[in-house]
Design an enzyme around this catalytic site. Structure first.
Site, mmCIF file in Angstrom:
data_model
loop_
_atom_site.group_PDB
_atom_site.id
_atom_site.type_symbol
_atom_site.label_atom_id
_atom_site.label_comp_id
_atom_site.label_asym_id
_atom_site.label_seq_id
_atom_site.Cartn_x
_atom_site.Cartn_y
_atom_site.Cartn_z
ATOM 1 N N LYS A 126 1.421 1.219 -1.079
ATOM 2 C CA LYS A 126 0.663 1.526 0.127
ATOM 3 C C LYS A 126 1.440 2.411 1.092
ATOM 4 O O LYS A 126 0.854 3.233 1.801
ATOM 5 C CB LYS A 126 0.238 0.228 0.820
ATOM 6 C CG LYS A 126 -0.799 -0.563 0.033
ATOM 7 C CD LYS A 126 -1.242 -1.815 0.779
ATOM 8 C CE LYS A 126 -2.302 -2.566 -0.001
ATOM 9 N NZ LYS A 126 -2.763 -3.778 0.721
ATOM 10 N N LYS A 209 -8.241 -0.127 -11.065
ATOM 11 C CA LYS A 209 -8.943 -1.269 -10.503
ATOM 12 C C LYS A 209 -10.141 -0.813 -9.664
ATOM 13 O O LYS A 209 -10.054 0.192 -8.957
ATOM 14 C CB LYS A 209 -7.982 -2.088 -9.632
ATOM 15 C CG LYS A 209 -8.576 -3.367 -9.067
ATOM 16 C CD LYS A 209 -7.544 -4.111 -8.242
ATOM 17 C CE LYS A 209 -8.149 -5.367 -7.610
ATOM 18 N NZ LYS A 209 -7.162 -6.073 -6.754
ATOM 19 N N LYS A 212 -12.847 -0.561 -3.109
ATOM 20 C CA LYS A 212 -13.735 -0.062 -2.058
ATOM 21 C C LYS A 212 -13.201 1.217 -1.442
ATOM 22 O O LYS A 212 -13.927 1.897 -0.718
ATOM 23 C CB LYS A 212 -13.925 -1.136 -0.991
ATOM 24 C CG LYS A 212 -12.644 -1.705 -0.427
ATOM 25 C CD LYS A 212 -12.894 -3.034 0.240
ATOM 26 C CE LYS A 212 -11.606 -3.770 0.569
ATOM 27 N NZ LYS A 212 -11.841 -5.146 1.002
#
Length: 350
Positions: A126, A209, A212
């Site tokens: 991230k 994966k 969203k």
């Protein structure tokens, strides 16, 4: 003291209590449902206490638009309720309404070691290459995640494969705290990983994966999608030209096919082996319509119920507040005992 905060039974064993949380960052997907929400609902029927949290403090490790964060929190709550979480049988609340999370999170910042946090792969992913620009919260949030769990003396946490490393850190923190202070206070939590589709992959790329955050809405099924959108996304999901085989081993190197088989198995509450036994030799022209019908039958009613809940945000807020009161009754005494163990002077009344 509320007897629910007494986490051990008369034999000195930690009572079984399940905790899990989902970040309200918008747009829960089929992956969230199969990997988490459906199992959360099932746990309600197992005679154990279930505590479910919308971790809005985790959400702010990156900048959030305040109005969007409020909307996302209510939408996530609506998804929990629409999926079958009963606020009478489970505790459902948002994290920021129970300050024990943040307080215990600081304690665990002082227990965890820099090296432990530095090994967390999700921080590396991230933060990207410019880690110096990442927030301290993004680096330290695994300590807060440990606090989320241990503030309730939770013994079991339903997690996806990608969260196992964070749960290991929670175990390390509990063990170190207990060792440092010579107590048996925090339980060493156990992961609960179940089901055929604990890791649901993108409908456009079976090696990634379902997320969203993917730019393509066709890569995922959103829980708010209507029946037409669900069916269309299944029909357009990427596949390959080969028919379905009769064994799982034969799906090696076919990630999109494996993903759709796993999704079918999870939605039908069966096994991938059973799915292949039924559809072996058939092409995706036959399989996809069956999968679309199954997905619509399971997921479309959730979207309808979500819409109904979202029409009344005040009721969602009321339910989250009531859940926070119940969560506070458990977490506050556990935090107080933690401070006693640490040697904090606590002389305030009331």
């Amino acid at each position: 003291m509320d007897d629910r905060a007494q986490a051990k039974d008369t034999a000195g064993r930690f009572r079984t209590r399940v905790f899990s949380g989902i970040q309200p960052s918008g747009g829960l997907t089929l992956g969230n449902y199969l990997g988490a929400l459906r199992r959360f609902v099932q746990k309600q029927d197992e005679g154990i206490e279930t505590v479910y949290c919308l971790v809005d403090l985790h959400a702010i490790t990156v900048w959030q638009d305040p109005a969007r964060l409020r909307a996302n929190t209510r939408e996530a709550a609506a998804a929990f309720l629409a999926a079958g979480i009963d606020p009478g049988r489970s505790i459902l609340f948002n994290q920021s309404q129970v300050s024990a999370h943040a307080e215990l999170g600081w304690v665990f910042n002082c227990v965890a070691r820099m090296g432990w946090l530095g090994r967390m792969t999700q921080f590396k992913e991230k933060a990207g290459k410019d880690r110096e620009a990442a927030s301290v919260g993004l680096f330290a949030y695994p300590s807060l995640m440990a606090a989320d769990i241990l503030a309730y003396h939770a013994t079991h946490v339903p997690v996806g494969e990608d969260q196992k490393q964070h749960l290991e850190l929670t175990r390390d923190i509990a063990i170190k705290f207990n060792h440092d202070f010579g107590v048996d206070f925090f339980p060493v939590v156990e992961p609960v990983i179940e089901g055929a589709a604990t890791r649901v992959m993108s409908l456009r790329d079976g090696t990634r994966k379902m997320s969203k955050s993917d730019p393509s809405d066709m890569s995922r099924i959103n829980l708010a999608d209507d029946a037409e959108a669900i069916a269309q996304k299944i029909r357009k999901a990427r596949t390959d030209p080969e028919p379905l085989p009769d064994s799982l081993a034969a799906l090696d190197g076919r990630p999109e096919a494996r993903n759709l088989v796993n999704i079918y198995a999870a939605l039908a509450d069966t096994t991938p082996e059973a799915v292949l036994a039924e559809f072996a030799g058939q092409g995706f022209g036959s399989f996809k319509p069956r999968l679309a019908d199954l997905a619509v039958s399971v997921l479309a009613p959730i979207g309808v119920r979500m819409t109904e809940y979202l029409r009344d945000p005040a009721e969602i807020d009321r339910l989250l507040g009531a859940g926070a009161d119940r969560a506070e009754a458990i977490a506050r005494p556990i935090l107080a005992q933690t401070f006693d163990i640490l040697g904090m002077v606590r002389s305030r009344r009331g």
